[in-house]
Write a protein that holds these residues in place. Structure first.
Motif, PDB file in Angstrom:
ATOM      1  N   ALA A   1       4.025   5.648  -1.816  1.00  0.00           N
ATOM      2  CA  ALA A   1       4.878   5.703  -0.618  1.00  0.00           C
ATOM      3  C   ALA A   1       6.204   6.387  -0.931  1.00  0.00           C
ATOM      4  N   ARG A   2       6.759   6.134  -2.114  1.00  0.00           N
ATOM      5  CA  ARG A   2       8.018   6.757  -2.513  1.00  0.00           C
ATOM      6  C   ARG A   2       7.866   8.275  -2.622  1.00  0.00           C
ATOM      7  N   LEU A   3       6.648   8.715  -2.996  1.00  0.00           N
ATOM      8  CA  LEU A   3       6.377  10.148  -3.139  1.00  0.00           C
ATOM      9  C   LEU A   3       5.770  10.734  -1.853  1.00  0.00           C
TER      10      LEU A   3
ATOM     11  N   ALA B   1       0.672  13.425  -7.499  1.00  0.00           N
ATOM     12  CA  ALA B   1       1.962  13.387  -8.206  1.00  0.00           C
ATOM     13  C   ALA B   1       2.179  12.020  -8.841  1.00  0.00           C
ATOM     14  N   ALA B   2       1.792  10.966  -8.133  1.00  0.00           N
ATOM     15  CA  ALA B   2       1.935   9.610  -8.678  1.00  0.00           C
ATOM     16  C   ALA B   2       1.099   9.459  -9.947  1.00  0.00           C
ATOM     17  N   GLU B   3      -0.127   9.929  -9.918  1.00  0.00           N
ATOM     18  CA  GLU B   3      -0.989   9.847 -11.089  1.00  0.00           C
ATOM     19  C   GLU B   3      -0.434  10.662 -12.256  1.00  0.00           C
ATOM     20  N   ARG B   4       0.113  11.854 -11.957  1.00  0.00           N
ATOM     21  CA  ARG B   4       0.707  12.678 -13.020  1.00  0.00           C
ATOM     22  C   ARG B   4       1.898  11.971 -13.655  1.00  0.00           C
TER      23      ARG B   4
ATOM     24  N   VAL C   1       8.036   4.414 -13.702  1.00  0.00           N
ATOM     25  CA  VAL C   1       8.126   5.612 -12.862  1.00  0.00           C
ATOM     26  C   VAL C   1       8.984   5.332 -11.633  1.00  0.00           C
ATOM     27  N   LEU C   2       8.809   4.148 -11.037  1.00  0.00           N
ATOM     28  CA  LEU C   2       9.626   3.787  -9.870  1.00  0.00           C
ATOM     29  C   LEU C   2      11.106   3.716 -10.256  1.00  0.00           C
ATOM     30  N   ASP C   3      11.402   3.132 -11.407  1.00  0.00           N
ATOM     31  CA  ASP C   3      12.802   3.051 -11.871  1.00  0.00           C
ATOM     32  C   ASP C   3      13.380   4.450 -12.131  1.00  0.00           C
ATOM     33  N   ASP C   4      12.555   5.311 -12.721  1.00  0.00           N
ATOM     34  CA  ASP C   4      13.022   6.681 -12.982  1.00  0.00           C
ATOM     35  C   ASP C   4      13.311   7.420 -11.677  1.00  0.00           C
TER      36      ASP C   4
END
Length: 134
Positions: A94-96, A102-105, A126-129
């Motif tokens: 959802a963030r992407l 892209a999430a998987e990458r 990844v969410l924190d980044d």
């Protein structure tokens, strides 16, 4: 720790009761102790105490052996972690803006950078980044 205390105390009392029961029975057989109502009930109570402690001690040992080891995850934790993993992955997608590739990458890059971590940790990282980039 609690189970070990129960086993240690139970073993000690079982040993003590067994010695006392053996002494009383030997005195009765040798004739040094008169057989009357008091010695009958005393011996009967020692037998009951000995039998009960024997049963409880081995029941406790059997129960301790049947419990899963600390290395195995209980089923309830597995389902909770699976739900947590999918929730975090959905938040990331959802963030992407729905870009699952892209999430998987990003998760794969985190796996390569930090090997050996749990799956949900990578999603959180990844969410924190992404939060830090904003």
């Amino acid at each position: 720790m609690g189970n070990q205390v129960v086993i240690a105390v139970g073993t000690f009392i079982l040993l003590l009761t067994g010695l006392l029961l053996g002494y009383v029975l030997s005195q009765l057989v040798l004739g040094f102790l008169a057989f009357n109502l008091l010695t009958f009930f005393g011996t009967l109570s020692l037998i009951l105490i000995f039998g009960t402690l024997y049963y409880v001690l081995f029941w406790q040992l059997r129960r301790e052996q049947s419990q899963p080891s600390s290395l195995e995850r209980p089923i309830s934790n597995q389902t909770t972690e699976d739900v947590s993993d999918s929730y975090l992955k959905n938040r990331l997608i959802a963030r992407l803006s729905g870009d699952t590739a892209a999430a998987e990458r990003l998760i794969e890059q985190a796996r390569e950078t930090y090997p050996g971590m749990p799956e949900n940790w990578y999603c959180e990282r990844v969410l924190d980044d992404l939060e830090g980039d904003r």
